[in-house]
Motif scaffolding. Structure first.
Motif, short mmCIF file in Angstrom:
data_model
loop_
_atom_site.label_atom_id
_atom_site.label_comp_id
_atom_site.label_asym_id
_atom_site.label_seq_id
_atom_site.Cartn_x
_atom_site.Cartn_y
_atom_site.Cartn_z
N GLY A 150 -9.55 -5.62 7.78
CA GLY A 150 -10.29 -4.81 6.83
C GLY A 150 -9.97 -3.33 7.00
N THR A 151 -10.80 -2.49 6.42
CA THR A 151 -10.62 -1.04 6.50
C THR A 151 -11.87 -0.40 7.09
N ARG A 152 -11.70 0.22 8.24
CA ARG A 152 -12.80 0.94 8.90
C ARG A 152 -12.76 2.39 8.44
N VAL A 153 -13.90 2.91 8.04
CA VAL A 153 -14.01 4.28 7.53
C VAL A 153 -15.07 5.02 8.32
N SER A 162 -7.78 -4.96 3.10
CA SER A 162 -6.96 -4.85 4.30
C SER A 162 -5.50 -4.62 3.91
N VAL A 163 -4.62 -4.64 4.90
CA VAL A 163 -3.20 -4.49 4.60
C VAL A 163 -2.65 -5.71 3.86
N MET A 164 -3.44 -6.77 3.79
CA MET A 164 -3.04 -7.95 3.01
C MET A 164 -3.48 -7.82 1.56
N SER A 165 -4.26 -6.77 1.24
CA SER A 165 -4.76 -6.57 -0.13
C SER A 165 -3.75 -5.78 -0.95
N SER A 222 -1.79 -0.48 10.04
CA SER A 222 -1.02 -1.41 10.89
C SER A 222 0.29 -1.79 10.21
N ALA A 223 1.16 -0.83 10.09
CA ALA A 223 2.47 -1.03 9.46
C ALA A 223 3.34 0.17 9.82
N PRO A 224 4.66 0.03 9.77
CA PRO A 224 5.54 1.18 10.00
C PRO A 224 5.32 2.24 8.91
N PRO A 245 7.49 -3.73 5.75
CA PRO A 245 6.65 -4.83 6.22
C PRO A 245 6.85 -6.06 5.33
N PRO A 246 7.77 -6.97 5.65
CA PRO A 246 8.11 -8.08 4.75
C PRO A 246 6.95 -9.01 4.44
N VAL A 247 5.95 -9.07 5.32
CA VAL A 247 4.83 -9.99 5.08
C VAL A 247 3.71 -9.32 4.29
N LEU A 248 3.85 -8.03 3.97
CA LEU A 248 2.80 -7.31 3.25
C LEU A 248 3.27 -7.06 1.82
N ALA A 249 2.92 -7.95 0.93
CA ALA A 249 3.36 -7.85 -0.46
C ALA A 249 2.80 -6.59 -1.11
N GLY A 250 3.69 -5.83 -1.77
CA GLY A 250 3.27 -4.66 -2.52
C GLY A 250 3.24 -3.37 -1.73
N TRP A 251 3.46 -3.43 -0.41
CA TRP A 251 3.36 -2.23 0.41
C TRP A 251 4.71 -1.56 0.68
#
Length: 411
Positions: free
Chosen positions: A106-109, A127-130, A164-166, A177-183
């Motif tokens: 998720g996203t902590r703010v 999250s980074v999966m969104s 959590s990504a380069p 990030p090949p597993v993170l679609a759209g990022w």
């Protein structure tokens, strides 16, 4: 939106060295950072710390006060007969700082005032999966909603996001990030800035955790290496001055993709083979845990950590093997960086002391004696707040940088 609690801890801010010829904005910036970090809080302290003339210090303080950055905070008790010094502080109401940490959960703010106090903290499900655009809009909407609910709250001056990504630190984009679609190549920094209406800085989450950890500790605890064990294996590094080191593009600390000591032909999510993340990440531990018995073919991280807590032998063996791989990688890192402190973070360490104990054993046994004799290997002092505190530090330093001070005071 889920509320979480945040702990207020002091943070050291860096202060640039001053020469005889400095601009009004540079001197005011140095004064503001010294006051914010608590290193010098009276006029006499500031003169002594900076080496500037009293008149220059007075002019800088007047400029900071004129734009609402400076506030009086009573008087310090005098040990002698002299007049007590007036205590100064950065006015907390000058603005709001938003710190974010985005990972697979998720996203902590956290919203902070300029006095480094957490005003509110919450967790969003994105999250980074969104979808990245949806995440940006949700974050901006929730922060705007909070500001509307608290009529009279100051504006958001700066936001810092750890992900959590380069991260390409020059462009503020997410890279590879090949597993993170759209990022891939997503302009996170620019899009978030447009949505929030304030400057934004984006960094890797482990980098911000390293910065938050280093600035909460005495300077003698740097250089500091922070390693986050999660779906991947991320690392951030601060130098002897507790300054974040990201490398020229932001790739420093990507130890996930170092070659592991094991050679079993295990694929990494990046497409490589036998990387550290292939064996040492929590995702790799979970995969081996589920493969070890047909009865648990689809258990999640929480169930694996629960097995560690009850000291299941299979779970402990998997965690120990992963820790040995990570420890071996850290032995190589030691020879390059020679840190004073290695901090290991992640929920798996709270589930069992096996991971930390095994990493320590490998590092101290295999590391060069010169690199380990003064080395501390430990868990985080700030826990899950480390990244948010790192975001606060980076945002404060940027907000009080000379270029922004000049903008505030109209130079």
């Amino acid at each position: 939106m889920t509320e979480i609690t945040a702990e207020t801890l002091p943070a050291r801010l860096s202060s640039p060295r001053l020469s005889a010829r400095v601009s009004a904005a540079e001197s005011a910036s140095a004064l503001a950072r010294l006051i914010a970090s608590g290193r010098a809080v009276t006029r006499a302290d500031l003169v002594r710390e900076t080496g500037l003339a009293r008149s220059t210090v007075a002019a800088g303080l007047d400029a900071l006060e004129s734009v609402g950055l400076l506030a009086e905070d009573g008087y310090l008790t005098s040990a002698g007969r002299g007049r007590p010094g007036e205590r100064l502080r950065i006015d907390p109401t000058f603005g709001v700082i938003a710190a974010l940490e985005v990972d697979r959960t998720g996203t902590r703010v956290a919203l902070y005032d300029f006095g480094q106090t957490a005003i509110t903290t919450f967790v969003l499900p994105e999250s980074v999966m969104s979808d990245p655009d949806a995440l940006v809009e949700d974050v901006a909407r929730e922060i705007r909603a909070w500001l509307r609910e608290h009529d009279g709250a100051p504006e958001v001056r700066m936001a810092v996001a750890g992900i959590s990504a380069p991260v390409d630190v020059r462009r503020g984009t997410i890279v590879g990030p090949p597993v993170l679609a759209g990022w891939e190549q997503y302009p996170f920094e620019r899009r978030l800035s447009e949505a929030m209406g304030c400057p934004v800085i984006v960094r890797n989450d482990a980098d911000l955790r390293a910065l938050g950890e280093a600035r909460s500790l005495p300077p003698s605890e740097s250089p500091l290496l922070y390693v986050r064990l999660s779906v991947g294996v991320g690392a951030g590094f601060t130098d002897a001055a507790s300054e974040l080191f990201t490398g020229v593009d932001g790739a420093a600390g990507e130890i996930s993709h170092m070659k592991a000591v094991l050679r079993e032909g295990v694929a990494c999510h990046c497409g490589g083979i036998d990387h550290v993340a292939s064996y040492a990440s929590v995702a790799a531990m979970l995969e081996r845990w589920n493969a070890s018995s047909p009865a648990r073919a689809s258990e999640d991280v929480e169930q694996f950590e629960a097995a560690l807590k009850r000291r299941d032998l299979d779970a402990l063996a998997i965690a120990s093997e992963a820790a040995r791989v990570l420890g071996s990688a850290l032995v190589d890192v030691l020879l390059m960086l020679n840190p004073a402190r290695i901090v290991i973070g992640g929920s798996v360490l709270e589930a069992s002391d096996t991971v930390l104990a095994t990493i320590r054993a490998v590092v101290y046994e295999s590391g060069l004696p010169l690199a380990t004799r003064n080395l501390t290997v430990t868990t985080s002092a700030l826990g899950e707040q480390a990244g948010l505190r790192g975001g606060l530090v980076l945002a404060l330093e940027e907000s009080l940088a000379s270029v922004n001070i000049a903008r505030y005071i109209g130079l």
